[in-house]
Design an enzyme around this catalytic site. Structure first.
Site, mmCIF file in Angstrom:
data_model
loop_
_atom_site.group_PDB
_atom_site.id
_atom_site.type_symbol
_atom_site.label_atom_id
_atom_site.label_comp_id
_atom_site.label_asym_id
_atom_site.label_seq_id
_atom_site.Cartn_x
_atom_site.Cartn_y
_atom_site.Cartn_z
ATOM 1 N N GLY A 192 0.666 -1.645 -0.090
ATOM 2 C CA GLY A 192 -0.181 0.052 0.146
ATOM 3 C C GLY A 192 0.787 0.714 -0.403
ATOM 4 O O GLY A 192 1.485 1.477 -0.023
ATOM 5 N N ALA A 195 2.505 6.372 3.645
ATOM 6 C CA ALA A 195 1.568 6.778 4.844
ATOM 7 C C ALA A 195 0.997 5.905 6.054
ATOM 8 O O ALA A 195 1.788 5.413 7.101
ATOM 9 C CB ALA A 195 0.407 8.053 4.564
ATOM 10 N N VAL A 196 0.567 4.404 5.186
ATOM 11 C CA VAL A 196 0.185 3.954 6.236
ATOM 12 C C VAL A 196 1.725 2.184 6.306
ATOM 13 O O VAL A 196 1.454 2.048 7.478
ATOM 14 C CB VAL A 196 -0.878 2.448 5.432
ATOM 15 C CG1 VAL A 196 -1.067 1.542 6.134
ATOM 16 C CG2 VAL A 196 -2.555 3.536 5.611
ATOM 17 N N GLY A 197 2.583 2.661 5.569
ATOM 18 C CA GLY A 197 3.370 2.298 5.506
ATOM 19 C C GLY A 197 4.261 2.637 7.159
ATOM 20 O O GLY A 197 4.676 1.410 7.825
ATOM 21 N N GLU A 214 5.467 -3.208 1.160
ATOM 22 C CA GLU A 214 5.538 -3.398 -0.771
ATOM 23 C C GLU A 214 4.790 -2.033 -0.795
ATOM 24 O O GLU A 214 3.891 -2.000 -0.861
ATOM 25 C CB GLU A 214 4.881 -4.059 -1.209
ATOM 26 C CG GLU A 214 5.534 -5.865 -1.196
ATOM 27 C CD GLU A 214 6.839 -5.769 -1.873
ATOM 28 O OE1 GLU A 214 7.182 -5.074 -2.851
ATOM 29 O OE2 GLU A 214 7.583 -6.004 -1.497
ATOM 30 N N CYS A 248 1.379 -0.061 -9.214
ATOM 31 C CA CYS A 248 2.139 0.757 -8.074
ATOM 32 C C CYS A 248 3.199 0.899 -9.381
ATOM 33 O O CYS A 248 4.224 1.774 -9.513
ATOM 34 C CB CYS A 248 2.291 -0.064 -7.949
ATOM 35 S SG CYS A 248 2.547 -1.860 -7.912
HETATM 36 P P1 NAD Z 1 -4.609 0.631 0.301
HETATM 37 O O1 NAD Z 1 -5.639 2.138 0.589
HETATM 38 O O2 NAD Z 1 -6.030 -0.814 0.490
HETATM 39 O O3 NAD Z 1 -4.656 0.780 1.783
HETATM 40 C C1 NAD Z 1 -3.471 -0.768 2.263
HETATM 41 C C2 NAD Z 1 -4.016 -1.116 3.392
HETATM 42 O O4 NAD Z 1 -3.529 -0.849 4.000
HETATM 43 C C3 NAD Z 1 -5.662 -1.918 3.278
HETATM 44 O O5 NAD Z 1 -5.495 -3.281 3.857
HETATM 45 C C4 NAD Z 1 -5.906 -0.845 4.394
HETATM 46 O O6 NAD Z 1 -6.801 -1.339 5.186
HETATM 47 C C5 NAD Z 1 -5.033 -0.452 5.284
HETATM 48 N N1 NAD Z 1 -4.775 0.272 5.657
HETATM 49 C C6 NAD Z 1 -5.247 1.719 5.212
HETATM 50 N N2 NAD Z 1 -5.120 2.615 6.244
HETATM 51 C C7 NAD Z 1 -4.978 1.887 7.745
HETATM 52 C C8 NAD Z 1 -4.751 2.830 9.127
HETATM 53 N N3 NAD Z 1 -4.795 3.812 9.315
HETATM 54 N N4 NAD Z 1 -4.037 1.801 9.419
HETATM 55 C C9 NAD Z 1 -3.601 1.057 9.006
HETATM 56 N N5 NAD Z 1 -3.945 -0.265 8.426
HETATM 57 C C10 NAD Z 1 -5.063 0.776 6.978
HETATM 58 O O7 NAD Z 1 -4.648 0.747 -0.281
HETATM 59 P P2 NAD Z 1 -3.208 2.457 -0.616
HETATM 60 O O8 NAD Z 1 -2.669 2.888 0.542
HETATM 61 O O9 NAD Z 1 -4.165 3.580 -1.021
HETATM 62 O O10 NAD Z 1 -2.789 1.525 -1.865
HETATM 63 C C11 NAD Z 1 -2.571 2.607 -2.885
HETATM 64 C C12 NAD Z 1 -0.441 2.563 -2.818
HETATM 65 O O11 NAD Z 1 0.555 1.111 -2.990
HETATM 66 C C13 NAD Z 1 0.274 3.162 -4.316
HETATM 67 O O12 NAD Z 1 1.046 3.428 -3.183
HETATM 68 C C14 NAD Z 1 0.411 2.301 -4.932
HETATM 69 O O13 NAD Z 1 1.874 2.388 -5.836
HETATM 70 C C15 NAD Z 1 0.677 0.863 -3.925
HETATM 71 N N6 NAD Z 1 0.813 -0.300 -4.494
HETATM 72 C C16 NAD Z 1 2.527 -0.804 -4.644
HETATM 73 C C17 NAD Z 1 1.667 -2.102 -4.890
HETATM 74 C C18 NAD Z 1 3.758 -3.205 -4.468
HETATM 75 O O14 NAD Z 1 3.243 -4.235 -4.866
HETATM 76 N N7 NAD Z 1 4.914 -2.388 -4.409
HETATM 77 C C19 NAD Z 1 1.252 -2.809 -5.286
HETATM 78 C C20 NAD Z 1 0.167 -2.316 -4.872
HETATM 79 C C21 NAD Z 1 0.110 -0.475 -4.235
#
Ligand code: NAD
Length: 460
Positions: A192, A195-197, A214, A248
């Site tokens: 994802g 920020a959540v990372g 990721e 991504c």
């Molecule tokens: P998302 O909103 O689905 O969030 C990812 C996960 O984090 C979800 O399961 C969600 O429930 C959880 N989450 C959200 N907020 C949270 C919080 N405050 N606390 C704990 N968990 C929480 O996805 P996103 O962040 O919109 O994803 C998009 C990003 O992901 C882009 O930056 C994209 O490049 C990246 N991405 C990377 C890959 C990769 O393989 N490297 C693949 C797909 C997407």
């Protein structure tokens, strides 16, 4: 039925007890789970297609290309190599360790947590689950709530096919993920945004849990002077339009010389029409934007610079035409954050060196692309650009090679998976040394002496 947050500790204790019982260690069990996962996909392709159509209007062929084929290939690759990967890996033992043998013995980590994202909502939870199971772990899978239909389909299918004693799906959003992250896992695999990372990393620090992040970022695409523009345009358009740019590793922006900018945009226009017809907003081969906040964010970018191609959108259908922007400044909003949609700024540079400098001044991207026939420039690009993945003369295609590890570097993430890299990611590579009791070489023991010192220098 949804699992209450208060039930998480018991759920994880249950998985840990099953892990400790040795259930997941047997290779037959692991193979059985991989077979079941393959069956789950093949018997439910239509239902998966329907869920992805409901979440993203994902075209059927993109379901195959971007989700299912990658999973089938990962499952088969892992199944064929499971025995080899899990075998002890012999390493040589130096003189001081003789007589003795040394090896690396992969062992499962325990109970792992997999948190998925919404853009490839099947692939992004199952691709990590494959190596997690192949390596013999128990897993909690948390699909993204934003792709709601697919998340509930995963929650329905996984317990029907996989061993519920070892694999559980937890549905939910922030509250549920926060509660999950309070538990102790043996690895957290998160896909994802950054920020959540950071939230995940902070939570993991509490238990000193190792993590894989990721993430994403702005993946640049450079067009060199002698690039084949027709081929470059076709491959960029494909990589950018797949899943309406919500990928991504989609090309985020293009760097091209001033002379080549117009011919490139013209070639992209031709390719767009050839692939999607004259009215792209009506094309059934083009996905939609996941939700209103993302739609509005993307429409907001259309005011940056000047629209050279596309620019139309349909609010009720949440569709945005692939849009090429020119005259964009590096400090415009569209160049400050990952676009993650069908908007493509095309910026001009004087030469490939300037392009390389532009990329190196920014965060390390998840992917970087170069189109050129010049071998010297290919080499320079490969040597000077640090990115999760590099691809010369195409976009995204490295994903189809199971033996290429996938993952970011720097701000685009940490840790790699796919193929053996995934197996190793979900294993502890335990170092083992076995000594024979005789003969005993005494040079390492006190009392120390000049002779022992000399011998140590010679054989140590
Ligand atoms: P998302 O909103 O689905 O969030 C990812 C996960 O984090 C979800 O399961 C969600 O429930 C959880 N989450 C959200 N907020 C949270 C919080 N405050 N606390 C704990 N968990 C929480 O996805 P996103 O962040 O919109 O994803 C998009 C990003 O992901 C882009 O930056 C994209 O490049 C990246 N991405 C990377 C890959 C990769 O393989 N490297 C693949 C797909 C997407």
């Amino acid at each position: 039925m949804a699992i209450e947050t208060s039930e998480y500790p018991a759920l994880i204790d249950g998985l840990r007890a099953n892990f400790d019982s040795g259930l997941t260690r047997a290779l037959d069990w692991r193979r059985g789970q991989l077979d079941a996962l393959e069956r789950m996909l093949s018997e439910n392709e239509e239902a998966i297609g329907r869920a992805l159509a409901s979440d993203l209007s994902k075209p059927e062929q993109e379901v195959l290309l971007g989700e299912l084929s990658l999973l089938y290939s990962e499952i088969r690759h892992a199944r064929r190599r499971l025995k080899r990967w899990s075998r002890p890996r012999r390493v040589s033992t130096p003189m001081v360790g003789q007589p003795g043998r040394s090896w690396v013995q992969p062992e499962p980590l325990g109970v792992v947590l997999i948190i998925g994202a919404w853009n490839y909502p099947v692939q992004l939870v199952l691709s990590p689950l494959i190596p997690a199971l192949a390596a013999g772990n128990c897993a909690v899978v948390k699909p993204s709530e934003i792709a709601a239909s697919t998340a509930s389909l995963m929650a329905e299918l996984i317990p029907r096919y996989l061993d519920s004693g070892a694999i559980r799906v937890v549905e939910g959003a922030v509250e549920e993920t926060t509660a999950l992250l309070k538990q102790r896992f043996d690895h957290i695999f998160y896909t994802g945004g950054a920020a959540v990372g950071r939230i995940v990393m902070r939570a993991a620090a509490e238990h000193l849990t190792p993590i894989t992040l990721e993430l994403g970022g702005k993946s640049p695409c450079v067009i060199d002077q002698d690039a084949d523009l027709k081929s470059a345009a076709r491959r960029i358009v494909w990589g950018k339009c797949l899943n309406a740019g919500q990928t991504c590793i989609a090309p985020d922006y293009v760097l091209v010389s001033a002379e080549q900018r117009e011919p490139l945009i013209k070639a992209m226009d031709t390719e767009l029409k050839a692939m999607y017809g004259d009215d792209l907003l009506l094309s059934r081969d083009y996905a939609r934007i996941i939700n209103r906040p993302h739609f509005e964010r993307l429409v907001g970018y259309l005011g940056n610079g000047q629209v050279a191609l596309g620019g139309r959108f349909d609010e009720s259908a949440k569709r945005i035409e692939p849009t090429v922007l020119i005259e964009v400044k590096p400090d415009d909003a569209v160049m400050q954050e990952e676009i993650f949609g069908p908007v493509l700024p095309v910026l001009t540079v004087d030469c490939i060196d300037q392009a390389v400098e532009f990329i190196r001044e920014r965060d390390k991207p998840l992917a970087a692309y170069l189109f050129t026939r010049n071998r010297g420039n290919q080499r320079r690009f490969i040597e000077s650009i640090s990115a999760g993945n590099l691809c010369i003369n195409d976009t995204l295609m490295f994903m189809s090679v199971p033996e290429l590890p996938f993952g970011g570097v720097g701000m685009s993430g940490m840790g790699q998976y796919h193929g053996k890299a995934g197996f190793d990611r979900f294993s502890h590579l335990k170092a083992v040394m076995k000594r024979a009791r005789f003969p005993e070489v005494t040079i390492r023991f006190a009392p120390y002496s000049r002779l022992k010192m000399r011998l140590l220098k010679l054989f140590g």
